[in-house]
Design an enzyme around this catalytic site. Sequence first.
Site, mmCIF file in Angstrom:
data_model
loop_
_atom_site.group_PDB
_atom_site.id
_atom_site.type_symbol
_atom_site.label_atom_id
_atom_site.label_comp_id
_atom_site.label_asym_id
_atom_site.label_seq_id
_atom_site.Cartn_x
_atom_site.Cartn_y
_atom_site.Cartn_z
ATOM 1 N N SER A 256 13.434 20.882 5.858
ATOM 2 C CA SER A 256 14.259 21.905 6.485
ATOM 3 C C SER A 256 15.723 21.536 6.355
ATOM 4 O O SER A 256 16.067 20.461 5.877
ATOM 5 C CB SER A 256 13.883 22.074 7.957
ATOM 6 N N LYS A 257 16.573 22.427 6.784
ATOM 7 C CA LYS A 257 18.025 22.270 6.647
ATOM 8 C C LYS A 257 18.542 20.950 7.233
ATOM 9 O O LYS A 257 19.547 20.424 6.773
ATOM 10 C CB LYS A 257 18.739 23.431 7.343
ATOM 11 N N ARG A 258 17.846 20.458 8.245
ATOM 12 C CA ARG A 258 18.256 19.194 8.854
ATOM 13 C C ARG A 258 18.325 18.058 7.842
ATOM 14 O O ARG A 258 19.038 17.094 8.006
ATOM 15 C CB ARG A 258 17.241 18.783 9.930
ATOM 16 N N HIS A 259 17.494 18.150 6.796
ATOM 17 C CA HIS A 259 17.382 17.039 5.856
ATOM 18 C C HIS A 259 18.409 17.090 4.736
ATOM 19 O O HIS A 259 18.583 16.124 4.012
ATOM 20 C CB HIS A 259 15.975 17.017 5.250
#
Length: 488
Positions: A256-259
């Site tokens: 996800s975008k967090r990564h």
Amino acid sequence: MTEKSVRVRIAPSPTGYFHIGSARTALFNWLFARHHGGRFIVRVEDTDRSRYHPEAVPDMLASLRWLGLDWDEGPEVGGDYGPYFQSERLEIYRHYAHWLVAQGHAYRCYCPPERLAALRREQREAKDDIGYDRHCRTLTARQRAEYEAQGIIPVIRLAVPLEGQTTFHDVLYGDITVDNSALNDLVLLKSDGYPTYHLANVVDDHLMAISHIMRGDEWLSSVPKHVLLYHAFGWEVPVYAHLPLILAPSGQGKLSKRHGGVEVRDFRRQGYLPEAMVNYLARVGWSYDDKTEIFSREELIRYFDLSGVNSSPARFSYERLEWINGYYIRQLDADDLAERLVPFLVEAGFPVAANQVRPIVPLVRERLKKLADVVEWTDFFFKEQLDYEPAALIGPKMTAAGSLAALRRAREVLASVPDFRAETIEPPLRALADELGLKSGPLLGILRVAVTGKTVAPPLFETLAVLGQARTVARLDRAVEKLAALVA
Ligand code: GLU
């Protein structure tokens, strides 16, 4: 595989920017089509207007083009099985929904939203989530006529067989069987006349003669419903291959975008090369021999087949991707690399042309992991003024006055080098270090800051040569001024 021609598709819903997972799905389908001499089709599943994002389709097409995944049928190119936007096919879905009703495979449901909501509430409370209670499945003609007379516009639901099982085969998951009693009478056509995903997807895959369905495995649970639809229509079920989920680098949870970047345009902006993306993505869930990492596009087409696709989830590794990207950057010829670096420098505010970038290519080629890194490595070539603290000009274990004296001598030495090249710059500077009783390191460190404004930069002698004698001397003059002000 020879008896039926290979026709595969991606069927994205235009709800946002093109995701790296969708790109992987697109790549596998494209490789499969090219490997088998089949067709790769793009179909836009845009019937959910509430989630429609106006930039999604242009972004997807730009991403596919950037990756070099050309499509044989679909938006902009057309084809014999169009239209390729579901929003332009509404009449087709209505026709098939009504056909199912006429055949007794589907029925009209008049239940108002309030009734369905109450039903859901009751089921939740009773912890008995059986879904729609099939209230309208057994309405008499008279009851139906009454609802119609009240002006209620029905939805159409599939009449799922009450008994028995549905079995299908997935190339990666094997045989899967579900009890029909576990399936809901799903809605096929909504009261606004729009189809649900399930109906439109099945109708189109059939009408577009899709032979193999390769998509993310989040769709696996929809397959029994789809198979029931194929059976109700009397159509042949395509071959299914549900592709493994892409996990976060840690292996914990979905990517996800967090990564990091997750949209194709993020990677493009950071300066990943499309050929590196293709190579890397091909390896997310597919392998040829467990050791080969680098594949040309032609090799991927030659080797790609479903037998190499793994059914276990695949981790996404930004590190691996960067490594592959660096590899591809090093393989580019210098003119090509210069051309590709230009937009990144322009974006950073340096309106350069390829012929200005070309001389710096040998200085950075080995150092770039991404094209955008060029800015950090080379911005000083294009700046008028360098912005650094005068104190950075003081060498380690040296005084400000000592550093100033060294800078002044270096300026004289460099100003008098005839034929200013890396090979002609190096010996007098090394001799100067001896003269000053310094090691080369500290002297070159001071010079590096003076001409680049940085403590980490490409190799110094080559850098000075590319910068040219006049600019080198001017920067040394400026450094002398700065440091003199500090000493005074
Ligand atoms: N519209 C679905 C999606 O957005 C298509 C799934 C499929 O390929 O059948 O992913």
